[in-house]
Each structure stands twice: as C-alpha cells, then as structure tokens.
Design a protein around this motif. Structure first.
Motif, PDB file in Angstrom:
ATOM      1  N   TYR A 231      -6.400   0.095 -16.353  1.00 36.01           N
ATOM      2  CA  TYR A 231      -5.775   0.306 -15.048  1.00 36.01           C
ATOM      3  C   TYR A 231      -5.213  -1.049 -14.634  1.00 36.01           C
ATOM      4  CZ  TYR A 231      -5.509   0.927  -9.917  1.00 36.01           C
ATOM      5  OH  TYR A 231      -5.084   0.957  -8.601  1.00 36.01           O
ATOM      6  N   ILE A 232      -3.897  -1.142 -14.446  1.00 33.81           N
ATOM      7  CA  ILE A 232      -3.233  -2.396 -14.094  1.00 33.81           C
ATOM      8  C   ILE A 232      -2.705  -2.289 -12.675  1.00 33.81           C
ATOM      9  CG2 ILE A 232      -1.421  -4.050 -14.711  1.00 33.81           C
ATOM     10  CD1 ILE A 232      -1.433  -2.937 -17.530  1.00 33.81           C
ATOM     11  N   ARG A 233      -3.015  -3.298 -11.843  1.00 29.50           N
ATOM     12  CA  ARG A 233      -2.549  -3.250 -10.459  1.00 29.50           C
ATOM     13  C   ARG A 233      -2.381  -4.649  -9.873  1.00 29.50           C
ATOM     14  NH1 ARG A 233      -4.948  -3.299  -5.690  1.00 29.50           N
ATOM     15  NH2 ARG A 233      -3.945  -1.315  -5.190  1.00 29.50           N
ATOM     16  N   ASN A 234      -1.554  -4.730  -8.837  1.00 32.85           N
ATOM     17  CA  ASN A 234      -1.471  -5.940  -8.021  1.00 32.85           C
ATOM     18  C   ASN A 234      -2.629  -5.974  -7.040  1.00 32.85           C
ATOM     19  OD1 ASN A 234       1.989  -5.529  -7.976  1.00 32.85           O
ATOM     20  ND2 ASN A 234       1.039  -7.360  -8.742  1.00 32.85           N
ATOM     21  N   ILE A 264      -9.981  -3.033 -16.100  1.00 32.73           N
ATOM     22  CA  ILE A 264      -9.023  -3.234 -15.007  1.00 32.73           C
ATOM     23  C   ILE A 264      -8.344  -4.586 -15.172  1.00 32.73           C
ATOM     24  CG2 ILE A 264      -8.739  -3.451 -12.507  1.00 32.73           C
ATOM     25  CD1 ILE A 264     -11.350  -1.746 -12.281  1.00 32.73           C
ATOM     26  N   VAL A 265      -7.024  -4.598 -15.115  1.00 34.34           N
ATOM     27  CA  VAL A 265      -6.252  -5.843 -15.114  1.00 34.34           C
ATOM     28  C   VAL A 265      -5.739  -6.037 -13.701  1.00 34.34           C
ATOM     29  CG1 VAL A 265      -4.294  -7.098 -16.070  1.00 34.34           C
ATOM     30  CG2 VAL A 265      -5.591  -5.515 -17.525  1.00 34.34           C
ATOM     31  N   GLU A 266      -6.230  -7.083 -13.047  1.00 31.98           N
ATOM     32  CA  GLU A 266      -5.888  -7.360 -11.655  1.00 31.98           C
ATOM     33  C   GLU A 266      -4.921  -8.538 -11.598  1.00 31.98           C
ATOM     34  OE1 GLU A 266      -8.365  -7.201  -7.567  1.00 31.98           O
ATOM     35  OE2 GLU A 266      -9.076  -8.713  -8.981  1.00 31.98           O
ATOM     36  N   ASP A 267      -3.694  -8.248 -11.236  1.00 31.56           N
ATOM     37  CA  ASP A 267      -2.650  -9.268 -11.124  1.00 31.56           C
ATOM     38  C   ASP A 267      -2.754  -9.904  -9.738  1.00 31.56           C
ATOM     39  OD1 ASP A 267      -0.394 -10.809 -11.086  1.00 31.56           O
ATOM     40  OD2 ASP A 267       1.017  -9.197 -11.450  1.00 31.56           O
TER      41      ASP A 267
END
Length: 462
Positions: A231-234, A264-267
C-alpha cells in the motif's frame, strides 16, 4: 568560436579543411593568440574541429543541424504522465498552476549558494568519485536524529540515500514486487505512483479518499479481496487532496496490514509543510511493516536530487544491491554534500517557518479567488501548496487543460490522479504558481465559453 561555427555552417570551411593558424587568426581578428588557442580547444572539445599535432587544427565535419527542443506532444492522451511532461518541458514563460513544485524565489537560495561555495573547498574525492553505496554518513546521521525526535529509533544503518524520491519508490518496488502482484493506492493519488507501477507490471487497485484518509470500509474490502503486497501513500498533506490522516484511520490501516501481510510505503515528502505533525504510520509502526521514503525536492531544491529510504535493517542490504545494480553506487557526493550543508544551515528552520506562513496566506487568497469563479476546494489543507477543487457545472477538466495548454498554461486535471477515473470535473491547483493575474481571467473565460457551448448544445438537442 562563433566566427568559426559560422564559416563551417556557411560551408566556407568544409570537412577536413585546415583552419587558419593561431597567429594568423589572432592578427586578423585583433585578438591575443591565447584567446584563439582557447577558442580552438573549446571547439575541439565540442567535436567540431580536431587537432593534428604538428599540423594545426582541421574541420572535423559539417556543423550539426541544431533544432529547437522538441516539445512534449500536446495531443497525447491526458494520462498520469501528461502533466509531468508538459510542466517539465514547457518554455520559461509558461504558467504552471498544475505543476508539483514551488517557484524558484520561494526556495532557500541563499543557503544553497553558501553550500555550493563551501563545496568548492571539499576534498577532491567529493568532486570526482562515485557515491558510497549507502550515501553520505553525515546526511544519514542528520536524518536519523530527525527521526529520533519523532519517535523512530532508526540509526544511519537503517537509512539508504538514493538519487531521488522517485528512485526510492522504484527500488522498494523492485525489491518487494513481482509482475502480477497487487498494490493499493489512494484514489485520487499522486499520478507518478500510477506511472511507476505500470512499469513494474503490477495490478493497481484504488481506495477512495476521505478527508481523514482512505475510506476504511473500502480499504478493508480491498485488502481481503485483492491480497495486496503493498500500500503506497503520501503522508502529511496528501497529494492531491491536501487531506491528513486521522489517528483512528492510521490505527486501522496498521491493524489490517499486520493481519494480511501488507507492507506500507509512506512517502513523507510533504512533512515539513505541516504546522504540527499529523499521525505517521512509520512512527506508530517503528519501521517494522512500514517503509519511509522521502526527498528534499519540495523544500530545498528539485535540481539537487537526493532521496532516502528508511526500513528494516535486513532489507537495506538488498536495497543497496539493487541501487548498485541500477545506479552503481549511492547518490552523487556533490548532491549529498550540498543537501547536508543546506539542512544544517541555521537559516533552514527559519526558511521552513516562513514558508509555512507564506503558504497559509497564499492558500486562503487562491481559495477565495477560485471560490469566486465557482471552483470549490474540497477542504482547507493544514499545510502544503495544493488545493483539490471541483469545477462548476460538471466541466470537463481534461478539456480545460488542453485548451489552457494552447495559452501556454499547464493545468492538472482530476482524472490523471484517479485510478477509477472518477474525477473528470476535479482539478489540482498549485497555489504558489498562481500569482499571475492572467490565470484567473483565463479560467473565467474558459468556464464561460464551455458553459455557453453546453447550453447551446442542450438547446439544439431539445
């Protein structure tokens, strides 16, 4: 140099022909011989002429035909790459309310110049060598201290510097994904997430956004149905909506991710724009299941590319191997030296404070201008420089963007951000790029003309 180029272009000097002697040309042009030597050396470096020791300089070939830069195709589909290409390749006088960066005069240019001057005194290796595989220890240490202040215990060994924030995401995707895997994205979301995932040949599933984060019922259903790998998000102020994550949503996301083995990839690229930090998944999780990525393009410089990844210690080794394979080492030592020096400059914190105040004022001003045109922001963001707005009367944002491009203006229509293509009448505005009064007039004119056309079409149909 111009004189020689002109003679080659006019074919008065042809391929293989000997150029005038250094002394002869110096005398005829009333120059010093050293000036002619330097001109010849520069032309030779360009490949236009060549030196034959003991014989002089000769024309290497005819002058290549120089064309103007090829412009990004305006007639291409308005897809996730459309806004990027038009914004990046546009002329210097182009207006860019659809772009994703601050104007040059909003950036800490004095601190950057001080860092560049200091770089001139750096060791030769900094100016000439490849970057170390993990990147600058000084910059990683600085980031580790910042993370510790948030509550993340991650030493420099758990931080990998990359050539950019985009490369950071790409490396994580290369490390964790296989073609055919499923990735969750917010809908709408940053359009380059979609473009990058398309390259990795994965399935993308969108989860509708709310003002407090993803719609949790839809998120839970998507996790159960599609079994996503990522799950990738800003984080912070979400791109494009400006929304911030609520504590309840953050807790629910982490619970569902843990139960279903979702990474989770949190940008975190917009974190410095918040007046007070909103909940961070990386902080709550301690980098066990969350990967934090970021860069310095938005608050420092998009020209000095440098990003980072903070993750589990055992993942960093695999990510290093991928970075060596794709980039042969870490980011440029020149870039990391400038970033480290600028971030350590005593003026940088003051810059951020001033920037947040300036942005708050600009958001209010632009929001009021857009409201007067019937263009309504979805919410008032806590920070950042985006307003996510709905156009009046069901106007088609993509059509408006095409019309605006003919006026040398780049807009960001809603469906480039939407996986499900459910935002045809939405648009993202960069408030810092809207100082030119012509923009409001242009938007008003386009809205009137399109409303008139729609009314005429309805009358004809009736």
């Amino acid at each position: 140099m111009d004189a020689i180029r002109h003679r080659i272009s006019a074919r008065t000097l042809t391929a293989g022909e000997k150029l005038p002697s250094i002394r002869g040309l110096a005398k005829s042009m009333n120059l010093s011989p050293s000036t002619v030597v330097e001109a010849y050396d520069r032309l030779a470096a360009e490949g236009l002429i060549r030196s034959r020791p003991g014989s002089g300089f000769f024309v290497a070939g005819s002058l290549p035909l120089v064309l103007a830069d090829v412009e990004s195709r305006a007639d291409r589909a308005v897809d996730p790459l459309w806004v990027s290409r038009q914004s990046l390749d546009g002329s210097s006088d182009m207006l860019r309310p659809g772009c994703g960066w601050l104007p040059a005069d909003w950036m800490p240019n004095a601190a950057i110049r001080r860092a560049v001057r200091a770089l001139a005194k750096a060791e030769d290796a900094v100016l000439t060598n490849y970057g170390a595989t993990r990147g600058s220890l000084a910059l990683r240490g600085l980031l580790a201290r910042q993370f510790a202040a948030e509550g993340i215990e991650a030493g420099p060994d758990r931080i990998l510097l990359t050539a950019s924030g985009t490369q950071a995401i790409d490396l994580v995707c290369r490390f964790l994904l296989q073609p055919g895997d499923t990735v969750l994205l917010d809908d709408p979301c940053y359009f380059n997430f979609q473009a990058l995932l398309r390259v990795h040949r994965v399935k993308v599933v969108g989860v509708p956004m709310t003002r407090s984060g993803p719609d949790m019922a839809s998120f839970a259903q998507a996790v159960e149905t599609h079994r996503p790998r990522l799950y990738i998000r800003n984080s912070a102020v979400h791109n494009p909506t400006g929304a911030s994550l609520s504590p309840q949503a953050a807790h629910r996301i982490l619970t569902l991710a843990a139960a279903n083995d979702v990474t989770i990839v949190e940008d975190d690229i917009f974190s410095d724009f918040e007046p007070e930090p909103s909940p961070r998944l990386a902080v709550l999780d301690g980098l066990a299941r969350v990967v934090r990525i970021g860069s310095f393009s938005k608050t420092l410089s998009a020209s000095i590319r440098c990003g980072y990844i903070a993750a589990q210690a055992d993942w960093i080794e695999g990510l290093i191997d991928l970075q060596v394979a794709t980039n042969f080492g870490g980011p440029s030592p020149i870039a990391t030296e400038i970033v480290s020096s600028a971030l350590s400059d005593g003026s940088y914190r003051k810059h951020l404070s001033t920037l947040r105040s300036r942005l708050a004022k600009r958001r209010r001003e632009v929001g009021a201008t857009l409201e007067a045109l019937g263009i309504r922001p979805w919410l008032e963001p806590r920070g950042g420089f985006y307003l996510w707005c709905r156009l009046p009367d069901g106007q088609d944002a993509a059509d408006m963007a095409r019309l605006a491009l003919k006026e040398n203006v780049v807009l960001a229509p809603g469906n480039v951000f939407s996986i499900a293509q459910t935002a045809p009448d939405w648009m993202r505005f960069n408030v810092t790029q809207m100082a030119d009064p012509r923009l409001a007039s242009l938007l008003q004119q386009m809205l009137r003309e399109r409303t008139a056309c729609a009314s005429m079409s309805n009358a004809i149909n009736v």
